[in-house]
Design a protein around this motif. Structure first.
Motif, PDB file in Angstrom:
ATOM      1  N   GLY A 213       0.782  -1.225   0.000  1.00  0.00           N
ATOM      2  CA  GLY A 213       0.000   0.000   0.000  1.00  0.00           C
ATOM      3  C   GLY A 213       0.809   1.268   0.000  1.00  0.00           C
ATOM      4  N   GLY A 214       2.097   1.159  -0.200  1.00  0.00           N
ATOM      5  CA  GLY A 214       2.955   2.335  -0.236  1.00  0.00           C
ATOM      6  C   GLY A 214       4.031   2.292   0.836  1.00  0.00           C
ATOM      7  N   GLU A 215       5.235   2.703   0.473  1.00  0.00           N
ATOM      8  CA  GLU A 215       6.345   2.740   1.426  1.00  0.00           C
ATOM      9  C   GLU A 215       6.018   3.700   2.566  1.00  0.00           C
ATOM     10  OE1 GLU A 215      11.052   4.114   1.541  1.00  0.00           O
ATOM     11  OE2 GLU A 215       9.987   3.961  -0.379  1.00  0.00           O
ATOM     12  N   ARG A 216       6.220   3.248   3.798  1.00  0.00           N
ATOM     13  CA  ARG A 216       5.899   4.056   4.959  1.00  0.00           C
ATOM     14  C   ARG A 216       7.070   4.970   5.310  1.00  0.00           C
ATOM     15  NH1 ARG A 216       2.561  -0.166   8.882  1.00  0.00           N
ATOM     16  NH2 ARG A 216       1.326  -1.114   7.200  1.00  0.00           N
ATOM     17  N   VAL A 217       6.780   6.255   5.411  1.00  0.00           N
ATOM     18  CA  VAL A 217       7.823   7.243   5.653  1.00  0.00           C
ATOM     19  C   VAL A 217       7.328   8.245   6.694  1.00  0.00           C
ATOM     20  CG1 VAL A 217       8.806   7.050   3.333  1.00  0.00           C
ATOM     21  CG2 VAL A 217       6.986   8.720   3.773  1.00  0.00           C
ATOM     22  N   VAL A 218       8.276   9.028   7.226  1.00  0.00           N
ATOM     23  CA  VAL A 218       7.925  10.161   8.091  1.00  0.00           C
ATOM     24  C   VAL A 218       8.498  11.423   7.465  1.00  0.00           C
ATOM     25  CG1 VAL A 218       7.748   8.863  10.236  1.00  0.00           C
ATOM     26  CG2 VAL A 218       9.955   9.815   9.574  1.00  0.00           C
ATOM     27  N   ARG A 219       7.750  12.498   7.603  1.00  0.00           N
ATOM     28  CA  ARG A 219       8.217  13.804   7.151  1.00  0.00           C
ATOM     29  C   ARG A 219       8.598  14.609   8.380  1.00  0.00           C
ATOM     30  NH1 ARG A 219       3.298  14.734   2.826  1.00  0.00           N
ATOM     31  NH2 ARG A 219       3.910  13.053   1.391  1.00  0.00           N
ATOM     32  N   ALA A 220       9.816  15.118   8.373  1.00  0.00           N
ATOM     33  CA  ALA A 220      10.369  15.785   9.547  1.00  0.00           C
ATOM     34  C   ALA A 220      10.402  17.296   9.389  1.00  0.00           C
ATOM     35  CB  ALA A 220      11.783  15.267   9.822  1.00  0.00           C
ATOM     36  N   TYR A 221       9.811  17.806   8.333  1.00  0.00           N
ATOM     37  CA  TYR A 221       9.795  19.249   8.107  1.00  0.00           C
ATOM     38  C   TYR A 221       8.421  19.646   7.583  1.00  0.00           C
ATOM     39  CZ  TYR A 221      10.681  17.600   3.346  1.00  0.00           C
ATOM     40  OH  TYR A 221      10.608  16.934   2.153  1.00  0.00           O
ATOM     41  N   GLY A 222       8.004  20.847   7.900  1.00  0.00           N
ATOM     42  CA  GLY A 222       6.678  21.301   7.529  1.00  0.00           C
ATOM     43  C   GLY A 222       6.556  21.605   6.048  1.00  0.00           C
ATOM     44  N   SER A 223       5.354  21.464   5.540  1.00  0.00           N
ATOM     45  CA  SER A 223       5.055  21.756   4.145  1.00  0.00           C
ATOM     46  C   SER A 223       3.571  22.086   4.054  1.00  0.00           C
ATOM     47  CB  SER A 223       5.401  20.543   3.264  1.00  0.00           C
ATOM     48  OG  SER A 223       4.476  19.493   3.485  1.00  0.00           O
ATOM     49  N   PRO A 224       3.092  22.546   2.902  1.00  0.00           N
ATOM     50  CA  PRO A 224       1.660  22.800   2.787  1.00  0.00           C
ATOM     51  C   PRO A 224       0.791  21.568   3.002  1.00  0.00           C
ATOM     52  CG  PRO A 224       2.854  23.925   1.043  1.00  0.00           C
ATOM     53  CD  PRO A 224       3.844  23.046   1.737  1.00  0.00           C
ATOM     54  N   SER A 225       1.367  20.372   2.938  1.00  0.00           N
ATOM     55  CA  SER A 225       0.565  19.159   3.089  1.00  0.00           C
ATOM     56  C   SER A 225       0.471  18.666   4.524  1.00  0.00           C
ATOM     57  CB  SER A 225       1.141  18.036   2.220  1.00  0.00           C
ATOM     58  OG  SER A 225       2.443  17.673   2.657  1.00  0.00           O
ATOM     59  N   CYS A 226       1.398  19.097   5.407  1.00  0.00           N
ATOM     60  CA  CYS A 226       1.386  18.565   6.766  1.00  0.00           C
ATOM     61  C   CYS A 226       2.113  19.487   7.732  1.00  0.00           C
ATOM     62  CB  CYS A 226       2.025  17.170   6.815  1.00  0.00           C
ATOM     63  SG  CYS A 226       3.802  17.168   6.481  1.00  0.00           S
ATOM     64  N   VAL A 227       1.739  19.362   9.007  1.00  0.00           N
ATOM     65  CA  VAL A 227       2.444  20.038  10.096  1.00  0.00           C
ATOM     66  C   VAL A 227       3.605  19.151  10.526  1.00  0.00           C
ATOM     67  CG1 VAL A 227       2.268  20.789  12.493  1.00  0.00           C
ATOM     68  CG2 VAL A 227       0.387  21.252  10.909  1.00  0.00           C
ATOM     69  N   ALA A 228       4.793  19.690  10.556  1.00  0.00           N
ATOM     70  CA  ALA A 228       5.970  18.946  11.014  1.00  0.00           C
ATOM     71  C   ALA A 228       7.061  19.940  11.350  1.00  0.00           C
ATOM     72  CB  ALA A 228       6.450  17.956   9.945  1.00  0.00           C
ATOM     73  N   LYS A 229       8.005  19.504  12.170  1.00  0.00           N
ATOM     74  CA  LYS A 229       9.142  20.352  12.526  1.00  0.00           C
ATOM     75  C   LYS A 229      10.201  19.479  13.168  1.00  0.00           C
ATOM     76  CE  LYS A 229       8.740  21.574  17.348  1.00  0.00           C
ATOM     77  NZ  LYS A 229       8.785  22.625  18.373  1.00  0.00           N
ATOM     78  N   ASN A 230      11.407  20.014  13.277  1.00  0.00           N
ATOM     79  CA  ASN A 230      12.421  19.380  14.114  1.00  0.00           C
ATOM     80  C   ASN A 230      13.496  20.397  14.438  1.00  0.00           C
ATOM     81  OD1 ASN A 230      15.141  18.679  12.454  1.00  0.00           O
ATOM     82  ND2 ASN A 230      13.373  18.581  11.067  1.00  0.00           N
ATOM     83  N   ARG A 231      14.157  20.180  15.564  1.00  0.00           N
ATOM     84  CA  ARG A 231      15.220  21.074  16.013  1.00  0.00           C
ATOM     85  C   ARG A 231      16.600  20.482  15.749  1.00  0.00           C
ATOM     86  NH1 ARG A 231      11.699  21.969  21.394  1.00  0.00           N
ATOM     87  NH2 ARG A 231      10.482  23.753  20.689  1.00  0.00           N
ATOM     88  N   TYR A 232      16.657  19.486  14.885  1.00  0.00           N
ATOM     89  CA  TYR A 232      17.901  18.764  14.667  1.00  0.00           C
ATOM     90  C   TYR A 232      18.482  18.994  13.274  1.00  0.00           C
ATOM     91  CZ  TYR A 232      16.136  16.347  18.791  1.00  0.00           C
ATOM     92  OH  TYR A 232      15.641  16.056  20.042  1.00  0.00           O
ATOM     93  N   GLY A 233      17.837  19.792  12.467  1.00  0.00           N
ATOM     94  CA  GLY A 233      18.335  20.014  11.123  1.00  0.00           C
ATOM     95  C   GLY A 233      18.009  18.897  10.154  1.00  0.00           C
TER      96      GLY A 233
END
Length: 261
Positions: A213-233
């Protein structure tokens, strides 16, 4: 009188991460938490039976969650991570406690209404975060799990658009997101293409990239499609696994920075 210059701290101070992982049902959020170092789960929703992990009994009241956290604070143990699964079910317990305290049936009616209930809820959220801060100060990793929702975002610099965000009230979500070092969105890799829908119309079809059903991934930075962030670069998409997240922490720039909102 204390000289404040003598209290200045220098350089980078590495501490255990505070991670919020959210996404759709069944994508592997709890499995991600179980891969953290020696985890203990505080479960507010039923669903861990098929996962090999240590866990407190299912919390049915807000006080159950606080009691579990205080046990980890006050008792000797070997656990290195604490996982709360999930925040959106914890929010229901927060609201239930306030409704009981004010003898009302809805969070909307707490303290006379006018959204006061959601503001009172923040004090209970801070109680949880304060206990988690104590555990983190003692070397424990913090992993918070939440489901996702689609929200309408009114962007002042562009037209409004829909994006994924944690399934929490906006006040609680803002508090938790600010507190965390990383807010990660779990999803599947997809591609879209336009096809003829008939009658001179086009329709967009989504196709999975990868197996199951699709490769499972995480997004670690924000974009118009999702809320995300990180303090690690971390600026790239990662496989959905704790080891991939830790490798990204190890390989990133030594200068902390925040990406996304």
């Amino acid at each position: 009188m204390t000289n404040l210059l003598e209290t200045i701290q220098f350089g980078r101070q590495s501490k255990p991460p505070r991670v919020l992982l959210y996404g759709v049902e069944g994508i592997g959020k709890s499995t991600f938490g179980s891969e953290a170092p020696k985890p203990i789960f505080i479960q507010t929703e039923d669903g861990l039976d098929e996962i090999e992990c240590d866990r407190f009994p299912l919390a049915t009241k807000f006080d159950d969650v606080v009691a579990a956290l205080k046990t980890l604070v006050n008792e000797k143990h070997d656990y290195e991570s604490v996982v709360i699964d999930s925040l959106d079910w914890l929010e229901r317990l927060v609201w239930d406690k306030l409704c009981q305290q004010y003898a009302v049936e809805s969070i909307e009616k707490v303290d006379g209404g006018y959204a006061r209930g959601y503001m009172h809820a923040l004090s209970l959220w801070r109680e949880v975060l304060d206990l988690l801060n104590v555990l983190r100060s003692r070397g424990m990793v913090i992993v918070l799990i939440a489901h996702s929702k689609v929200e309408r975002f009114e962007d002042p610099e562009s037209s409004p658009y829909d994006r994924y965000s944690p399934r929490l009230h906006k006040h609680a979500a803002a508090l938790v997101k600010e507190w965390c070092d990383a807010v990660l969105f779990a999803t599947r890799k997809m591609r879209t293409q336009s096809e003829d829908g008939g009658f001179n119309r086009k329709r967009t079809i989504a196709h999975a990239i990868g197996k199951d059903g699709g490769e499972r991934v995480v997004r670690a930075y924000g974009s118009p499609s999702c809320v995300a962030k990180n303090r690690y670069g971390i600026a790239e998409e990662l496989p959905l696994s704790w080891s991939a997240f830790v490798n990204a922490l190890t390989n990133n720039s030594p200068t902390p920075q925040t990406q996304g909102n």
